[in-house]
Design a protein around this motif. Structure first.
Motif, PDB file in Angstrom:
ATOM      1  N   TYR A 169       0.791  -1.261  -0.010  1.00  0.00           N
ATOM      2  CA  TYR A 169      -0.118  -0.107   0.137  1.00  0.00           C
ATOM      3  C   TYR A 169       0.834   1.267   0.023  1.00  0.00           C
ATOM      4  O   TYR A 169       1.850   1.319   0.771  1.00  0.00           O
ATOM      5  N   GLU A 212     -16.546  -1.925  -6.678  1.00  0.00           N
ATOM      6  CA  GLU A 212     -16.753  -2.668  -5.653  1.00  0.00           C
ATOM      7  C   GLU A 212     -16.221  -2.232  -4.450  1.00  0.00           C
ATOM      8  O   GLU A 212     -15.379  -1.542  -4.368  1.00  0.00           O
ATOM      9  N   SER A 239     -12.758   0.147   1.706  1.00  0.00           N
ATOM     10  CA  SER A 239     -11.794  -0.249   0.634  1.00  0.00           C
ATOM     11  C   SER A 239     -12.595  -0.580  -0.733  1.00  0.00           C
ATOM     12  O   SER A 239     -13.697  -1.358  -0.556  1.00  0.00           O
ATOM     13  N   VAL A 246     -12.703  -0.834  -5.161  1.00  0.00           N
ATOM     14  CA  VAL A 246     -12.028  -1.388  -6.321  1.00  0.00           C
ATOM     15  C   VAL A 246     -12.482  -0.237  -7.258  1.00  0.00           C
ATOM     16  O   VAL A 246     -13.578  -0.176  -7.659  1.00  0.00           O
ATOM     17  N   GLY A 254      -9.656  -0.597 -11.868  1.00  0.00           N
ATOM     18  CA  GLY A 254      -8.564  -1.575 -11.778  1.00  0.00           C
ATOM     19  C   GLY A 254      -7.628  -1.594 -10.586  1.00  0.00           C
ATOM     20  O   GLY A 254      -6.570  -2.436 -10.511  1.00  0.00           O
ATOM     21  N   ASN A 255      -7.731  -0.578  -9.546  1.00  0.00           N
ATOM     22  CA  ASN A 255      -7.019  -0.270  -8.478  1.00  0.00           C
ATOM     23  C   ASN A 255      -7.662  -0.515  -7.062  1.00  0.00           C
ATOM     24  O   ASN A 255      -8.911  -0.415  -6.990  1.00  0.00           O
ATOM     25  N   LEU A 256      -7.093  -0.647  -6.138  1.00  0.00           N
ATOM     26  CA  LEU A 256      -7.471  -0.962  -5.044  1.00  0.00           C
ATOM     27  C   LEU A 256      -7.182   0.325  -4.180  1.00  0.00           C
ATOM     28  O   LEU A 256      -5.987   0.620  -3.872  1.00  0.00           O
ATOM     29  N   ARG A 265      -8.031   2.476  -0.372  1.00  0.00           N
ATOM     30  CA  ARG A 265      -8.461   2.788   1.065  1.00  0.00           C
ATOM     31  C   ARG A 265      -8.835   4.296   1.219  1.00  0.00           C
ATOM     32  O   ARG A 265      -8.404   5.125   1.208  1.00  0.00           O
ATOM     33  N   TRP A 302      -3.320   0.467  -3.531  1.00  0.00           N
ATOM     34  CA  TRP A 302      -2.235  -0.566  -3.535  1.00  0.00           C
ATOM     35  C   TRP A 302      -1.706  -0.818  -4.852  1.00  0.00           C
ATOM     36  O   TRP A 302      -2.180  -0.329  -5.919  1.00  0.00           O
ATOM     37  N   ASP A 310       0.985  -3.062  -6.982  1.00  0.00           N
ATOM     38  CA  ASP A 310       1.372  -4.329  -7.000  1.00  0.00           C
ATOM     39  C   ASP A 310       2.851  -4.466  -7.083  1.00  0.00           C
ATOM     40  O   ASP A 310       3.468  -3.623  -7.909  1.00  0.00           O
TER      41      ASP A 310
END
Lengths: 411, 81
Positions: free
Chosen positions: B2, B36, B54, B56, B59-61, B63, B79, B81
């Motif tokens: 993160y 989501e 949290s 989505v 295409g990213n997460l 917070r 997030w 990757d």
């Protein structure tokens, strides 16, 4: 009346919640560490467990076994909220709920089984669905059903992940004859090792040891307990859940540092930091304690001491004062990695002192409580604590030893 | 891992069955539709109640944090990757 107890256990809780939160982590080996820079995995995902990486494995070992494992810091504040939400789900099923740890609960449906839940396997599946609806579709759980908490827990521990498993008269002995002691609640590592020396590796085998032999080897208490384990009856440890506890008996806090601490000022500042958390908790519960304990660990050395006071205390300046006194007793000043402070013999019915100096400190403490309760625990604190970026904040533990405080009621 | 952001954002969402669900947020003059909500939690910072989401999006997460006292939204982390 024969009891019906359900034991609900969320699979790989800390890791599963992080995977529920982050779809990019789902289906991948994941290790949960306490914080950035920590080297011990406090939880692992089911994918990591399949590769042989379990709780307690070191970071370097985990990376050797599985170089692509992802390591993420735990989200303790979120786990506690998640547990509270599960508690609500369980309370909708039965009024008799014991939150046993952050990810485990016992639900007693004895009195409502006949009319509300004639099929307990369906009830187990309904609980699993409710957990998924409340927390997310990635969160799976095991449900064990039995006539005691002991067997219900054993059932959920040994069932395949995501299953509901009922202990019946037909399968009871088979479970006791095939479950290793690591999955038996109340049988610790040392006891299991001692039993193994006798060739006993599963509960059922205990039945064949003569009682007098058990007594001479384990003493009267453990003889009684081991016989209960052998027949799958409720053990003393789990029966303690029925004991009414009015308030917490002690509040402690320990922390393992990132490195060895040699500087005496740094060490005492960390101890003050821990005192702040303890006093905050104790005062929120309107308690005061008479016994102060201090423990220090480092380089395979351990030192601890305590003092029992005449009058209970719950002022920060008092606790820091007594910790300083205890600290002066420490002669062999080895480098420290782990620090532990505890205030025990807590009581509710303590008398407030009339001395002006005590009243003055109470007024200061009340003002500090007011500010810190509103704006956060370290908004006002003594000058000598670790620097802001190294402050040690409160956190919940997996076994939820302070559940009376965290969940706001006896559970 | 993160990556910390900690910046104010604007959020649009809907209330349904006593729950708020963020649908879009605006950060750096860009609108991110929320695909989501993967997890939401109520936490406390002192006595200040906060709700963590949290989500989505694109295409990213991310917070997100809603301060229930000041009614401010923040994007806390993303997030990477």
């Amino acid at each position: 009346m024969k009891k019906t107890i359900l034991h609900v256990d969320i699979n790989s809780y800390f890791a599963t919640i992080l995977q529920q939160e982050n779809p990019f982590l789902r289906g991948k080996p994941l290790g949960v560490i306490k914080d950035v820079g920590r080297t011990c995995l406090i939880a692992t995902s089911k994918e990591a467990k399949e590769k042989g990486i379990g709780t307690g494995v070191g970071k370097s070992d985990a990376l050797t076994i599985c170089p692509d494992i992802t390591l993420i810091p735990a989200a303790f504040n979120r786990y506690l909220d998640t547990t509270k939400r599960m508690q609500k789900v369980f309370r909708n099923i039965s009024p008799s709920v014991n939150i046993y740890s952050l990810d485990e609960a016992f639900i007693d449906v004895t009195h409502c089984r006949k009319n509300l839940y004639p099929n307990v396997l369906e009830l187990g599946e309904m609980i699993q669905d409710s957990i998924k609806r409340e927390l997310g579709s990635w969160v799976t759980s095991n449900v064990g059903v039995a006539d005691s908490r002991f067997m219900a827990k054993m059932a959920s521990e040994t069932a395949p992940k995501g299953e509901v498993f009922e202990v019946t008269a037909e399968n009871r002995d088979l479970i006791l004859a095939t479950t290793e002691f690591k999955d038996v609640c109340g049988v610790g590592f040392a006891l299991a090792r001692k039993l193994k020396l006798l060739g006993v590796t599963v509960p059922y085998q205990i039945r064949f040891i003569p009682e007098e032999d058990l007594s001479s080897l384990f003493g009267p208490f453990w003889t009684k307990e081991l016989l209960k384990v052998a027949y799958g009856e409720e053990t003393h440890l789990l029966s303690q859940l029925d004991r009414k506890v009015e308030h917490m008996k002690s509040v402690g806090r320990s922390i393992t540092g990132y490195r060895l601490y040699r500087d005496q000022t740094e060490i005492t500042n960390i101890l003050k930091n821990l005192c702040i958390e303890i006093v905050s908790k104790v005062r929120k519960m309107n308690l005061a304690g008479r016994q102060v304990r201090l423990g220090l660990y480092g380089q395979n050395k351990y030192w601890s001491t305590h003092i029992t006071l005449k009058n209970p205390i719950n002022h920060l300046n008092d606790l820091i004062h007594w910790i300083n006194i205890l600290y002066q007793r420490w002669e062999d000043k080895f480098p420290v990695i782990k620090f532990a402070v505890r205030l025990s013999l807590l009581r509710e019915d303590f008398q407030q002192e009339l001395l002006p100096s005590w009243q003055k400190h109470e007024a200061i403490q009340k003002a500090m409580d007011l500010v810190n309760n509103k704006f956060g625990i370290f908004t006002l604190h003594p000058a000598a604590v670790p620097p802001k970026n190294e402050l040690i904040y409160p956190e919940v533990t997996g076994f939820l030893g302070d559940k009376i405080y965290q969940l706001g009621e006896e559970t | 891992m993160y990556e910390e952001i900690n910046e104010d954002i604007s959020v649009i969402g809907i209330y349904k069955k006593h729950h708020f669900s963020p649908k879009k947020f605006k950060w750096n003059n860009r609108v991110f539709p929320v695909d989501e909500v993967t997890l939401s939690n109520d936490v406390r910072d002192g006595m200040i109640k906060k709700r963590l989401y949290s989500v989505v999006a694109s295409g990213n997460l991310y917070r997100l944090e809603f301060n229930r006292e000041s009614e401010q939204w923040k994007i806390l982390e993303v997030w990477v990757d």
